[in-house]
Design a protein around this motif. Sequence first.
Motif, short mmCIF file in Angstrom:
data_model
loop_
_atom_site.label_atom_id
_atom_site.label_comp_id
_atom_site.label_asym_id
_atom_site.label_seq_id
_atom_site.Cartn_x
_atom_site.Cartn_y
_atom_site.Cartn_z
N MET A 92 -16.97 -14.12 8.46
CA MET A 92 -17.36 -14.00 9.87
C MET A 92 -18.73 -14.59 10.14
O MET A 92 -19.04 -14.96 11.28
CB MET A 92 -17.32 -12.53 10.29
N SER A 93 -19.54 -14.71 9.12
CA SER A 93 -20.87 -15.31 9.28
C SER A 93 -20.80 -16.82 9.49
O SER A 93 -21.78 -17.44 9.90
CB SER A 93 -21.71 -15.03 8.03
N GLY A 94 -19.63 -17.40 9.20
CA GLY A 94 -19.49 -18.84 9.29
C GLY A 94 -19.85 -19.56 8.01
O GLY A 94 -19.74 -20.79 7.93
N GLN A 95 -20.24 -18.79 7.00
CA GLN A 95 -20.64 -19.38 5.73
C GLN A 95 -19.71 -18.89 4.61
O GLN A 95 -19.67 -17.71 4.30
CB GLN A 95 -22.09 -19.00 5.38
N GLY A 96 -18.98 -19.82 4.01
CA GLY A 96 -18.14 -19.46 2.87
C GLY A 96 -16.90 -18.66 3.24
O GLY A 96 -16.48 -18.62 4.40
N MET A 97 -16.34 -18.01 2.20
CA MET A 97 -15.10 -17.26 2.35
C MET A 97 -15.34 -15.78 2.11
O MET A 97 -16.35 -15.38 1.52
CB MET A 97 -14.05 -17.77 1.35
N ALA A 98 -14.39 -14.97 2.60
CA ALA A 98 -14.48 -13.52 2.43
C ALA A 98 -13.10 -12.97 2.12
O ALA A 98 -12.08 -13.61 2.39
CB ALA A 98 -15.04 -12.87 3.69
N ARG A 99 -13.07 -11.79 1.52
CA ARG A 99 -11.81 -11.10 1.25
C ARG A 99 -11.52 -10.12 2.37
O ARG A 99 -12.41 -9.38 2.82
CB ARG A 99 -11.88 -10.38 -0.10
N TYR A 100 -10.25 -10.13 2.82
CA TYR A 100 -9.82 -9.27 3.91
C TYR A 100 -8.62 -8.43 3.46
O TYR A 100 -7.91 -8.79 2.52
CB TYR A 100 -9.42 -10.10 5.13
N ARG A 101 -8.42 -7.33 4.16
CA ARG A 101 -7.29 -6.44 3.88
C ARG A 101 -6.73 -5.94 5.21
O ARG A 101 -7.46 -5.41 6.05
CB ARG A 101 -7.73 -5.26 3.02
N ASP A 102 -5.42 -6.15 5.39
CA ASP A 102 -4.71 -5.61 6.56
C ASP A 102 -3.83 -4.46 6.09
O ASP A 102 -3.04 -4.62 5.15
CB ASP A 102 -3.85 -6.69 7.22
N VAL A 103 -3.94 -3.33 6.75
CA VAL A 103 -3.15 -2.14 6.41
C VAL A 103 -2.23 -1.85 7.59
O VAL A 103 -2.70 -1.59 8.71
CB VAL A 103 -4.05 -0.93 6.10
N VAL A 104 -0.92 -1.92 7.35
CA VAL A 104 0.08 -1.66 8.37
C VAL A 104 0.67 -0.27 8.13
O VAL A 104 1.27 -0.02 7.08
CB VAL A 104 1.20 -2.71 8.34
N GLU A 105 0.49 0.62 9.06
CA GLU A 105 1.01 1.99 8.94
C GLU A 105 2.07 2.24 9.99
O GLU A 105 1.79 2.16 11.19
CB GLU A 105 -0.12 3.02 9.09
N MET A 106 3.30 2.54 9.55
CA MET A 106 4.35 2.92 10.47
C MET A 106 4.15 4.39 10.85
O MET A 106 4.17 5.26 10.00
CB MET A 106 5.72 2.73 9.83
N ARG A 107 3.96 4.63 12.13
CA ARG A 107 3.73 5.99 12.61
C ARG A 107 4.93 6.54 13.36
O ARG A 107 4.80 7.46 14.17
CB ARG A 107 2.48 6.04 13.49
N GLY A 108 6.07 6.00 13.12
CA GLY A 108 7.28 6.40 13.80
C GLY A 108 8.09 5.16 14.12
O GLY A 108 7.69 4.03 13.85
N GLU A 109 9.24 5.39 14.65
CA GLU A 109 10.15 4.30 14.98
C GLU A 109 9.54 3.34 15.99
O GLU A 109 9.79 2.13 15.93
CB GLU A 109 11.44 4.90 15.54
N ASP A 110 8.72 3.84 16.88
CA ASP A 110 8.25 3.04 18.01
C ASP A 110 6.75 2.78 18.00
O ASP A 110 6.18 2.35 19.01
CB ASP A 110 8.63 3.72 19.33
N GLU A 111 6.07 3.05 16.89
CA GLU A 111 4.62 2.82 16.86
C GLU A 111 4.17 2.46 15.45
O GLU A 111 4.63 3.05 14.47
CB GLU A 111 3.87 4.06 17.35
#
Length: 319
Positions: free
Chosen positions: A274-293
Amino acid sequence: MDTNVTGADARNLAMTRRIPAPPAQVFEAWTQPDRIKQWFGPYGMTTPEAEVDLCPGGFHRTLMRDADGKEYPNLMAIDEVAAPHRLVLRVVDDSCGPLVGATGTLNFEAEGEGTRLSVIWRHPTEAMRAAHEEMGFVKGWGETLDKLTAHVLASPTPCPGAAPPAPEHGWLHRLLGEWRYETECSMGPDKPMERATGTERVRSLGGYWVIGASEGEMPGGAMARWTISMGFDPVAKRFRGTFIGSMMPHMFVYDGRLEEDGHTLTLDTEGPAMSGQGMARYRDVVEMRGEDERVLTSQVLGEDGSWTAFMTSVFRRIG
């Protein structure tokens, strides 16, 4: 979780799944013994025996076996058949647990080119309903429908060397449908949170992949489009995917795992810092909180080795 515990009737438990196959094919998977033996039961279970007398007053019998060899007989009476759209089953003995008298209604409704499968369990008492939930209704039925989805999506003429869809492919198909998202994003220390909204459409690609196409606002107000692909590698036993968007030239490549809770998918990737300099490691966490959310939480790895959440998106089903 792909479930909806009904509030209108405290004796009911319900679950819905969208399956990209016609109702007749899904109904047959439920009622043909040779097919039932290929998929029935939660993860880790096999079903070496299955018998069906498909008529009112008939029966639907299975025998499941876990990895330790323990067996779980399951005998239900058939109260109603309206092929290929409706099947009503009733528990007649305690081999399934303390559920005698509970009825399960399976509705196979055409939805586009696929099926909206709804499972509604009605219990004589609230105590029985609570016992069924305590027995693992959400996890057990969720995993069973994952395996059903993978089974019906298997191609009759697969590419040479291609493995059939795995239960984890079925899990990914919980995401199918139309969604609206609301996002909150941190733009930096001492700056107010930015908010954005948009829509996403998730479709199946061959049973092996789900493709999510989104359009909407970015934090800060700009409009953008992006596409996420997600699949499962049965050899490495890892989830694989990509993210590309109109807002940048970088392709994010995901490597992930399904957590033991059965409803949280953790995806690791790398991208521009995000600084615009180099690379970074990211993590996306997907949580199913029910059928519709479901909730997506994006995190970045700091220099101190800790993960910091910088964006949260809540997706709610609209179709």
